[in-house]
Motif scaffolding. Structure first.
Motif, PDB file in Angstrom:
ATOM      1  N   ARG A  45       0.851  -1.187   0.000  1.00 53.36           N
ATOM      2  CA  ARG A  45       0.000   0.000   0.000  1.00 53.36           C
ATOM      3  C   ARG A  45       0.886   1.236   0.000  1.00 53.36           C
ATOM      4  N   CYS A  46       0.449   2.276  -0.709  1.00 57.99           N
ATOM      5  CA  CYS A  46       1.266   3.483  -0.817  1.00 57.99           C
ATOM      6  C   CYS A  46       1.305   4.281   0.485  1.00 57.99           C
ATOM      7  N   ASP A  47       0.371   4.016   1.398  1.00 55.51           N
ATOM      8  CA  ASP A  47       0.375   4.766   2.659  1.00 55.51           C
ATOM      9  C   ASP A  47       1.110   4.026   3.773  1.00 55.51           C
ATOM     10  N   GLN A  48       1.768   2.919   3.442  1.00 52.86           N
ATOM     11  CA  GLN A  48       2.538   2.154   4.420  1.00 52.86           C
ATOM     12  C   GLN A  48       3.925   1.877   3.853  1.00 52.86           C
ATOM     13  N   ALA A  49       4.933   2.132   4.643  1.00 50.79           N
ATOM     14  CA  ALA A  49       6.296   1.862   4.193  1.00 50.79           C
ATOM     15  C   ALA A  49       6.497   0.347   4.093  1.00 50.79           C
ATOM     16  N   PRO A  50       6.975  -0.140   2.949  1.00 51.84           N
ATOM     17  CA  PRO A  50       7.173  -1.583   2.803  1.00 51.84           C
ATOM     18  C   PRO A  50       8.376  -2.055   3.620  1.00 51.84           C
ATOM     19  N   ASN A  51       8.301  -3.273   4.105  1.00 49.92           N
ATOM     20  CA  ASN A  51       9.435  -3.847   4.823  1.00 49.92           C
ATOM     21  C   ASN A  51       9.993  -5.046   4.060  1.00 49.92           C
ATOM     22  N   GLN A  52       9.564  -5.183   2.800  1.00 53.44           N
ATOM     23  CA  GLN A  52      10.025  -6.269   1.948  1.00 53.44           C
ATOM     24  C   GLN A  52      10.265  -5.748   0.541  1.00 53.44           C
ATOM     25  N   LEU A  53      11.065  -6.505  -0.188  1.00 52.10           N
ATOM     26  CA  LEU A  53      11.292  -6.227  -1.601  1.00 52.10           C
ATOM     27  C   LEU A  53      10.683  -7.385  -2.371  1.00 52.10           C
ATOM     28  N   PHE A  54       9.861  -7.093  -3.368  1.00 51.19           N
ATOM     29  CA  PHE A  54       9.169  -8.127  -4.117  1.00 51.19           C
ATOM     30  C   PHE A  54       9.739  -8.236  -5.521  1.00 51.19           C
ATOM     31  N   PHE A  55       9.922  -9.470  -5.977  1.00 52.84           N
ATOM     32  CA  PHE A  55      10.274  -9.768  -7.359  1.00 52.84           C
ATOM     33  C   PHE A  55       9.169 -10.651  -7.898  1.00 52.84           C
ATOM     34  N   LEU A  56       8.576 -10.250  -8.988  1.00 52.47           N
ATOM     35  CA  LEU A  56       7.481 -10.996  -9.585  1.00 52.47           C
ATOM     36  C   LEU A  56       8.054 -12.142 -10.418  1.00 52.47           C
ATOM     37  N   VAL A  57       7.717 -13.368 -10.042  1.00 52.00           N
ATOM     38  CA  VAL A  57       8.225 -14.556 -10.725  1.00 52.00           C
ATOM     39  C   VAL A  57       7.254 -15.020 -11.804  1.00 52.00           C
ATOM     40  N   GLN A  58       5.965 -14.903 -11.521  1.00 52.02           N
ATOM     41  CA  GLN A  58       4.966 -15.387 -12.469  1.00 52.02           C
ATOM     42  C   GLN A  58       3.725 -14.519 -12.368  1.00 52.02           C
ATOM     43  N   GLY A  59       3.083 -14.266 -13.505  1.00 47.92           N
ATOM     44  CA  GLY A  59       1.852 -13.496 -13.517  1.00 47.92           C
ATOM     45  C   GLY A  59       2.102 -12.031 -13.791  1.00 47.92           C
ATOM     46  N   SER A  60       1.121 -11.228 -13.457  1.00 47.20           N
ATOM     47  CA  SER A  60       1.236  -9.785 -13.651  1.00 47.20           C
ATOM     48  C   SER A  60       0.558  -9.080 -12.485  1.00 47.20           C
ATOM     49  N   VAL A  61       0.965  -7.848 -12.281  1.00 42.34           N
ATOM     50  CA  VAL A  61       0.438  -7.060 -11.177  1.00 42.34           C
ATOM     51  C   VAL A  61       0.082  -5.674 -11.686  1.00 42.34           C
ATOM     52  N   PRO A  62      -1.181  -5.277 -11.557  1.00 42.65           N
ATOM     53  CA  PRO A  62      -1.509  -3.897 -11.908  1.00 42.65           C
ATOM     54  C   PRO A  62      -1.020  -2.971 -10.802  1.00 42.65           C
ATOM     55  N   VAL A  63      -0.550  -1.820 -11.187  1.00 42.80           N
ATOM     56  CA  VAL A  63      -0.083  -0.845 -10.217  1.00 42.80           C
ATOM     57  C   VAL A  63      -1.065   0.321 -10.251  1.00 42.80           C
ATOM     58  N   SER A  64      -1.583   0.649  -9.102  1.00 40.40           N
ATOM     59  CA  SER A  64      -2.479   1.802  -9.038  1.00 40.40           C
ATOM     60  C   SER A  64      -2.000   2.717  -7.910  1.00 40.40           C
ATOM     61  N   TYR A  65      -2.227   3.966  -8.099  1.00 40.04           N
ATOM     62  CA  TYR A  65      -1.765   4.952  -7.132  1.00 40.04           C
ATOM     63  C   TYR A  65      -2.843   6.007  -6.983  1.00 40.04           C
ATOM     64  N   THR A  66      -3.178   6.286  -5.774  1.00 39.49           N
ATOM     65  CA  THR A  66      -4.151   7.348  -5.491  1.00 39.49           C
ATOM     66  C   THR A  66      -3.417   8.466  -4.786  1.00 39.49           C
ATOM     67  N   HIS A  67      -3.443   9.625  -5.371  1.00 43.30           N
ATOM     68  CA  HIS A  67      -2.785  10.767  -4.756  1.00 43.30           C
ATOM     69  C   HIS A  67      -3.607  11.228  -3.549  1.00 43.30           C
ATOM     70  N   LEU A  68      -2.959  11.257  -2.431  1.00 43.43           N
ATOM     71  CA  LEU A  68      -3.640  11.685  -1.207  1.00 43.43           C
ATOM     72  C   LEU A  68      -3.366  13.161  -0.979  1.00 43.43           C
ATOM     73  N   THR A  69      -4.390  13.906  -0.727  1.00 47.84           N
ATOM     74  CA  THR A  69      -4.239  15.326  -0.415  1.00 47.84           C
ATOM     75  C   THR A  69      -4.353  15.496   1.087  1.00 47.84           C
ATOM     76  N   LEU A  70      -3.329  16.050   1.646  1.00 48.73           N
ATOM     77  CA  LEU A  70      -3.327  16.276   3.089  1.00 48.73           C
ATOM     78  C   LEU A  70      -4.052  17.574   3.429  1.00 48.73           C
ATOM     79  N   PRO A  71      -4.771  17.589   4.523  1.00 47.80           N
ATOM     80  CA  PRO A  71      -5.456  18.832   4.922  1.00 47.80           C
ATOM     81  C   PRO A  71      -4.439  19.922   5.250  1.00 47.80           C
ATOM     82  N   THR A  72      -4.776  21.150   4.934  1.00 44.86           N
ATOM     83  CA  THR A  72      -3.864  22.273   5.231  1.00 44.86           C
ATOM     84  C   THR A  72      -4.391  23.089   6.390  1.00 44.86           C
TER      85      THR A  72
END
Length: 72
Positions: A45-72
């Motif tokens: 998830r883009c709102d959580q720092a990853p603690n692993q590194l992933f290498f895709l061995v088989q299949g496909s993965v869609p990548v989606s990103y939602t820009h979060l706007t922080l309150p000012t």
């Protein structure tokens, strides 16, 4: 759990890792594990720092990103 020789063989297929010294590749393999994800299951998830590194061995993965706007 998959044995590290199989993981070592898989890691050796990635061009990003091709120039690593064998000792470092072996260290990565000894700490690695093969994971399976269900269709639609989030890998990271883009709102959580990853603690692993992933290498895709088989299949496909869609990548989606939602820009979060922080309150000012």
């Amino acid at each position: 759990m998959v044995e590290s020789p199989q993981i070592l063989e898989l890691l050796g297929c990635f061009p990003l890792l091709a120039d690593l010294p064998p000792e470092l590749l072996q260290q990565l393999a000894s700490q690695g594990q093969l994971l399976r994800f269900k269709l639609g299951q989030p890998i990271s998830r883009c709102d959580q720092a990853p603690n692993q590194l992933f290498f895709l061995v088989q299949g496909s993965v869609p990548v989606s990103y939602t820009h979060l706007t922080l309150p000012t």
